[in-house]
Write a protein that holds these residues in place. Structure first.
Motif, mmCIF file in Angstrom:
data_model
loop_
_atom_site.group_PDB
_atom_site.id
_atom_site.type_symbol
_atom_site.label_atom_id
_atom_site.label_comp_id
_atom_site.label_asym_id
_atom_site.label_seq_id
_atom_site.Cartn_x
_atom_site.Cartn_y
_atom_site.Cartn_z
ATOM 1 N N ASP A 153 0.831 -1.203 0.000
ATOM 2 C CA ASP A 153 0.000 0.000 0.000
ATOM 3 C C ASP A 153 0.871 1.260 0.000
ATOM 4 O O ASP A 153 2.038 1.229 0.402
ATOM 5 C CB ASP A 153 -0.979 0.003 1.183
ATOM 6 N N GLU A 154 0.282 2.349 -0.433
ATOM 7 C CA GLU A 154 1.064 3.565 -0.680
ATOM 8 C C GLU A 154 1.644 4.162 0.595
ATOM 9 O O GLU A 154 2.738 4.734 0.579
ATOM 10 C CB GLU A 154 0.218 4.608 -1.404
ATOM 11 N N GLU B 139 -0.088 2.774 -8.999
ATOM 12 C CA GLU B 139 -1.101 1.835 -8.510
ATOM 13 C C GLU B 139 -1.361 0.789 -9.599
ATOM 14 O O GLU B 139 -1.894 1.102 -10.657
ATOM 15 C CB GLU B 139 -2.385 2.574 -8.158
ATOM 16 N N ARG C 258 -2.994 -1.458 -4.397
ATOM 17 C CA ARG C 258 -1.700 -2.144 -4.505
ATOM 18 C C ARG C 258 -0.749 -1.324 -5.371
ATOM 19 O O ARG C 258 -0.996 -1.120 -6.557
ATOM 20 C CB ARG C 258 -1.868 -3.528 -5.121
ATOM 21 N N TYR C 259 0.341 -0.857 -4.747
ATOM 22 C CA TYR C 259 1.326 -0.028 -5.442
ATOM 23 C C TYR C 259 2.607 -0.813 -5.689
ATOM 24 O O TYR C 259 3.086 -1.536 -4.808
ATOM 25 C CB TYR C 259 1.627 1.234 -4.633
#
Length: 218
Positions: A119-120, A200, A205-206
């Motif tokens: 995550d970011e 992304e 999800r990154y």
């Protein structure tokens, strides 16, 4: 099949061309020692290797063509199929590249390596190491690839685009993306340009990848 210097404009490839042409010229010179053109090609290539490559002497385009007339000699003396051989192309490329050599990148290495997947929020805090250096997302996040045009020659950028699998996106703002559709960013550090893709990939999800390294010194 010969790759034109224009399509792989790096110092490493330029040196490879000079070495190949020099070996061919020496062979021709030893086989036909009384041929004045063979003698001239060989001597010019020896001098280019010493002055341009070894001694880092810089020439303008006009100075290069005046000092090393072999490119013109090829056009005037090589006929038919001979004018389109690898040897003829190398000799012309070598003279054409002399004035560009000082500003060429040393090499372009396309090394695709995943650095982050998550995550970011975690991506923003993530610290990763490349070649004994540490990087964070914010080191390059505000440097999209389009800004690199302001810092390197157009020919070098063209070579980078040909060596990579980056694709331009047809949008209002110029943008380049990786094969996964992630935007390309860069950071300059220690005589090198590090290329990253980030974005992304799926909802929440990154992904972050090291895509390549452009070096200015060995």
């Amino acid at each position: 099949m010969y790759t034109d210097l224009e399509d792989r404009l790096t110092k490493k490839y330029y040196r490879e061309i000079v070495e190949k042409a020099l070996a061919r010229a020496k062979e021709e010179y030893e086989q036909f020692p009384d041929n004045s053109m063979n003698i001239s090609f060989y001597r010019q290539l020896v001098d280019i290797k010493k002055t341009v490559i070894d001694d880092h002497t810089a020439y303008t385009e006009d100075e290069a063509y005046q000092k090393y007339p072999m490119a013109v000699m090829v056009v005037r003396n090589f006929l038919g199929e001979e004018s389109n051989t690898e040897y003829a192309k190398m000799l012309q490329d070598i003279v054409w590249g002399i004035s560009l050599y000082p500003a060429m990148m040393e090499n372009i290495e396309m090394i695709r390596r995943k650095l982050f997947d998550g995550d970011e929020e975690k991506a923003l805090k993530h610290v990763f190491a490349i070649e004994n250096q540490t990087f964070k997302l914010m080191d390059f996040y505000n440097h999209p690839l389009r800004e690199l045009k302001k810092e390197i020659r157009d020919q070098s950028l063209n070579t980078l685009m040909k060596e990579s699998k980056f694709n331009p996106v047809d949008s209002f703002i110029e943008k380049y993306v990786s094969e996964d559709g992630l935007e390309i960013h860069y950071v300059k550090r220690n005589e090198a340009i590090y290329l990253f893709s980030y974005g992304e990939y799926q909802p929440g999800r990154y992904l972050l990848f090291l895509e390549g390294i452009c070096r200015y010194t060995t």
